[in-house]
Design a protein around this motif. Structure first.
Motif, PDB file in Angstrom:
ATOM      1  N   ASN A 237       4.720  -0.237  -9.682  1.00 41.97           N
ATOM      2  CA  ASN A 237       3.881   0.975  -9.593  1.00 41.97           C
ATOM      3  C   ASN A 237       3.333   1.205  -8.180  1.00 41.97           C
ATOM      4  O   ASN A 237       2.205   1.660  -8.006  1.00 41.97           O
ATOM      5  CB  ASN A 237       2.725   0.910 -10.589  1.00 41.97           C
ATOM      6  N   MET A 238       4.129   0.893  -7.167  1.00 39.88           N
ATOM      7  CA  MET A 238       3.697   1.135  -5.792  1.00 39.88           C
ATOM      8  C   MET A 238       3.854   2.611  -5.430  1.00 39.88           C
ATOM      9  O   MET A 238       4.540   3.381  -6.102  1.00 39.88           O
ATOM     10  CB  MET A 238       4.512   0.284  -4.821  1.00 39.88           C
ATOM     11  N   ALA A 239       3.224   3.016  -4.316  1.00 40.95           N
ATOM     12  CA  ALA A 239       3.446   4.315  -3.678  1.00 40.95           C
ATOM     13  C   ALA A 239       4.209   4.053  -2.393  1.00 40.95           C
ATOM     14  O   ALA A 239       3.754   3.282  -1.546  1.00 40.95           O
ATOM     15  CB  ALA A 239       2.116   5.004  -3.385  1.00 40.95           C
ATOM     16  N   CYS A 240       5.396   4.660  -2.231  1.00 43.54           N
ATOM     17  CA  CYS A 240       6.245   4.384  -1.069  1.00 43.54           C
ATOM     18  C   CYS A 240       6.771   5.680  -0.461  1.00 43.54           C
ATOM     19  O   CYS A 240       6.967   6.673  -1.162  1.00 43.54           O
ATOM     20  CB  CYS A 240       7.435   3.509  -1.454  1.00 43.54           C
ATOM     21  N   GLY A 241       7.028   5.656   0.841  1.00 43.11           N
ATOM     22  CA  GLY A 241       7.611   6.794   1.531  1.00 43.11           C
ATOM     23  C   GLY A 241       8.066   6.405   2.922  1.00 43.11           C
ATOM     24  O   GLY A 241       7.681   5.356   3.452  1.00 43.11           O
ATOM     25  N   VAL A 242       8.903   7.253   3.538  1.00 43.13           N
ATOM     26  CA  VAL A 242       9.430   6.999   4.873  1.00 43.13           C
ATOM     27  C   VAL A 242       8.480   7.573   5.923  1.00 43.13           C
ATOM     28  O   VAL A 242       8.177   8.769   5.913  1.00 43.13           O
ATOM     29  CB  VAL A 242      10.829   7.606   5.049  1.00 43.13           C
ATOM     30  N   LEU A 243       8.005   6.704   6.821  1.00 42.17           N
ATOM     31  CA  LEU A 243       7.121   7.086   7.910  1.00 42.17           C
ATOM     32  C   LEU A 243       7.639   6.441   9.188  1.00 42.17           C
ATOM     33  O   LEU A 243       8.232   5.364   9.152  1.00 42.17           O
ATOM     34  CB  LEU A 243       5.684   6.618   7.643  1.00 42.17           C
ATOM     35  N   ALA A 244       7.414   7.099  10.328  1.00 38.73           N
ATOM     36  CA  ALA A 244       7.907   6.597  11.607  1.00 38.73           C
ATOM     37  C   ALA A 244       6.765   6.086  12.476  1.00 38.73           C
ATOM     38  O   ALA A 244       5.675   6.669  12.490  1.00 38.73           O
ATOM     39  CB  ALA A 244       8.673   7.684  12.342  1.00 38.73           C
ATOM     40  N   ILE A 251      10.153   2.201   5.608  1.00 42.29           N
ATOM     41  CA  ILE A 251       9.679   2.517   4.267  1.00 42.29           C
ATOM     42  C   ILE A 251       8.342   1.796   4.097  1.00 42.29           C
ATOM     43  O   ILE A 251       8.294   0.566   4.091  1.00 42.29           O
ATOM     44  CB  ILE A 251      10.671   2.074   3.184  1.00 42.29           C
ATOM     45  N   PHE A 252       7.261   2.566   4.011  1.00 39.83           N
ATOM     46  CA  PHE A 252       5.938   1.995   3.788  1.00 39.83           C
ATOM     47  C   PHE A 252       5.640   2.001   2.297  1.00 39.83           C
ATOM     48  O   PHE A 252       5.906   2.989   1.602  1.00 39.83           O
ATOM     49  CB  PHE A 252       4.865   2.799   4.524  1.00 39.83           C
ATOM     50  N   CYS A 253       5.051   0.911   1.785  1.00 38.11           N
ATOM     51  CA  CYS A 253       4.665   0.815   0.380  1.00 38.11           C
ATOM     52  C   CYS A 253       3.208   0.361   0.280  1.00 38.11           C
ATOM     53  O   CYS A 253       2.768  -0.512   1.047  1.00 38.11           O
ATOM     54  CB  CYS A 253       5.559  -0.166  -0.371  1.00 38.11           C
ATOM     55  N   PHE A 269       2.640  -2.685   3.146  1.00 36.04           N
ATOM     56  CA  PHE A 269       3.709  -3.339   3.912  1.00 36.04           C
ATOM     57  C   PHE A 269       4.759  -2.313   4.281  1.00 36.04           C
ATOM     58  O   PHE A 269       4.824  -1.220   3.712  1.00 36.04           O
ATOM     59  CB  PHE A 269       4.312  -4.523   3.150  1.00 36.04           C
ATOM     60  N   GLN A 270       5.570  -2.660   5.287  1.00 39.82           N
ATOM     61  CA  GLN A 270       6.647  -1.768   5.687  1.00 39.82           C
ATOM     62  C   GLN A 270       7.974  -2.518   5.682  1.00 39.82           C
ATOM     63  O   GLN A 270       8.035  -3.704   6.019  1.00 39.82           O
ATOM     64  CB  GLN A 270       6.401  -1.147   7.065  1.00 39.82           C
TER      65      GLN A 270
END
Length: 562
Positions: A237-244, A251-253, A269-270
């Protein structure tokens, strides 16, 4: 003697002509062998998501031209170095200084698919100077790498990702996940065109948590279990997305819990898919100060990750909105925003045109997780909440995707007749919901499954709980085919200006009640949605306080399993 000379003269000239031709050919061959910068490699083959050679797509009737600067940035870069286009689109490279090439392939291994200045003699690596303009139109889907022949070893490389033209069109079965799995997060990583399933678990038993990312490669149509290891087992149930960060995408979670546990982590974490490595962030999520709250809905906008609401485990849904900026200084990466109008958790959420939309959400009532029709918008720039038409079907425990400017709410839900395979489609420009087109229902009804899209032509989903509440491994792939027509970005609807942003005080950490082993409920029949046709415009409603499920919905009586 004269007669002899006269007869020999034509023979002499014929022999002379053959000799000259032979010498010219030999000289030409010698020049080709000694040409500087000559490099060659076996041609790269482009494959579709089923592992078959890619077929030509339908050229765009209004193909766009995307500019790339050659020698921009520090003088030895393609700017931008990654371009995402559709079949039928054109890339136009313009030289701003001297001594560069555009050569398809990887560094020092030209594949002769395209090259400056004229797609001829690509292996020679011909260098061009300031003012040169070179164009190439891409007729096949795939990832096209290219480089500067003179400077690739110092990082002058680029890639053109071309989508569209995939086959088969519609939904089709993909390869199974490496394991049955649920509560993973799906993330499409544009830098390499691959789909990742992050975290999750294989069952609801203790110790079943996954410790490595799963990677799906559309080019080989295969899954790989990566070597990188998560920092802990609280990965459900993490929240994740691509960030630079500094130009490098990760991919940060955020957050998560372990199987059977009623506590959670605020950890960030990334994961770097290119290097297959995991790093731990510095600023934990402030929305979980007592280790008892899971992230709610989430979406990425403007290189920031937004978390909307959450689940105070076995107590209630929450209403805080948090913004994470990976580039902000340590200690100030998180910013609290306006609250959601009601508590939401496991909410389908998508960012479209600068606005974040919520279409459906789970809630916690009477000791049960239920589905709702809660729907609203959030404007990150104005920090305001707006009203939208409510999703016609109560759902939750799923994702929403931005697909060509439309929000797709992907099945989900646990209250009968859910879980569903229906794809509910919201058009922000018309404030209306439809089903059927451009994306119909997928094959297997499910919830808590990883899914994501490339935004234009492909959608991936896998795993999750099926209709009986059992984790599955099956995968489905959607291909739009041809070149999609993006939905015009709507003008943001004026939203009410909220009062000062309240800071919700989390309730005290509850003493969890042991969860018994539920009796599986017989699966409901998989609903087949009927296309809505042209719907009657729905008046924009005021979001009601904490709506429950529709009148026909009956809770399964299944205790929550965070």
């Amino acid at each position: 003697m004269k007669r002899l000379n006269a007869g020999a003269r034509p023979i002499f000239w014929l022999v002379s002509m053959f000799a000259v031709a032979f010498l010219v050919q030999a000289e030409s061959s010698d020049k080709r062998i000694s040409t500087p910068h000559t490099k060659s490699a076996p041609p790269i083959r482009i494959f579709d998501q089923n592992g078959q050679p890619a077929v030509n797509g339908v050229p765009s009737p209004t193909g766009v031209s995307v500019p790339v600067t050659v020698g921009g940035g520090n003088g030895f870069q393609f700017v931008p170095d990654t371009v995402n286009i559709s079949v039928g689109d054109t890339v136009e490279w313009t030289w701003v200084n001297n001594g560069h090439s555009v050569t398809s392939g990887t560094c020092d291994a030209a594949d002769s698919q395209f090259c400056s200045p004229d797609d001829m003699n690509c292996a020679a690596g011909i260098l061009s100077n300031q003012g040169t303009i070179y164009t190439h139109t891409f007729a096949q889907a795939g990832a096209y790498h290219y480089f500067c022949d003179a400077h690739c070893t110092i990082g002058m490389n680029g890639v053109v990702n071309v989508t569209g033209g995939c086959t088969p069109q519609g939904w089709s079965a993909g390869p199974d996940l490496p394991s049955v799995g649920t509560r993973l997060v799906g993330v499409y990583f544009p830098a390499n065109g691959k789909f990742y399933a992050m975290g999750g678990r294989s069952s609801d038993a203790a110790g079943s948590d996954f410790m490595h990312p799963f990677e799906y490669d559309p080019a080989t149509n295969a899954w790989t279990t990566k070597s990188a290891t998560y920092p802990d087992n609280q990965v459900n149930n993490m929240a994740c997305g691509v960030l630079a960060v500094d130009g490098t995408p990760f991919i940060f979670c955020v957050g998560g819990s372990a199987a059977t546990q009623t506590t959670s982590t605020p950890r960030v974490f990334q994961y770097n898919p290119v290097t297959d490595s995991v790093g731990t962030g510095s600023d934990p999520w402030p929305g979980n100060p007592n280790n008892n709250i899971l992230p709610g809905g989430f979406a990425v906008h403007n290189n920031k990750l937004y978390i909307l609401g959450g689940f105070d485990i076995n107590v209630a849904s929450t209403n805080q909105i948090w913004e994470f900026d990976p580039t902000a200084p340590v200690g100030s990466k998180w910013l609290q925003r306006v609250n959601t109008p009601v508590g939401i958790m496991y909410a389908p959420t998508a960012a479209i045109g600068g606005i974040i939309y919520v279409g459906g959400a789970s809630d916690y009532q009477g000791g049960l997780v239920i589905d709702t029709t809660t729907s609203f918008s959030f404007n990150p720039a104005a920090n305001t909440i707006g009203s939208i038409a409510a999703i016609p079907r109560a759902t939750g425990e799923t994702r929403a995707l931005n697909f060509n400017g439309l929000m797709l709410v992907m099945g989900g839900g646990r209250v009968l007749p859910n879980p569903s395979n229906e794809v509910d489609i919201y058009n922000p420009g018309t404030n209306m919901w439809t089903t059927g087109s451009p994306v119909p229902a997928f094959i297997t009804a499910r919830r808590n499954f990883p899914t994501d899209t490339d935004g234009t032509s492909r959608i991936w989903l896998a795993g999750g709980y099926d209709g009986t509440g059992v984790p599955v491994s099956s995968m489905e792939v959607f291909c739009a085919g041809g070149t999609p027509t993006p939905t015009p970005t709507p003008t943001a609807t004026p939203t009410a200006t909220p009062t000062a942003t309240p800071t919700a005080t989390p309730p005290p950490t509850p003493t969890p009640t042991p969860t018994g082993t539920p009796t599986p409920t017989p699966p409901p029949p998989t609903p087949t949605p009927t296309p809505s046709g042209t719907p009657t415009p729905t008046p924009v409603p005021t979001v009601p306080p904490r709506p429950g499920p529709g009148p026909s919905a009956t809770p399964h009586g299944t205790p929550p399993r965070p």
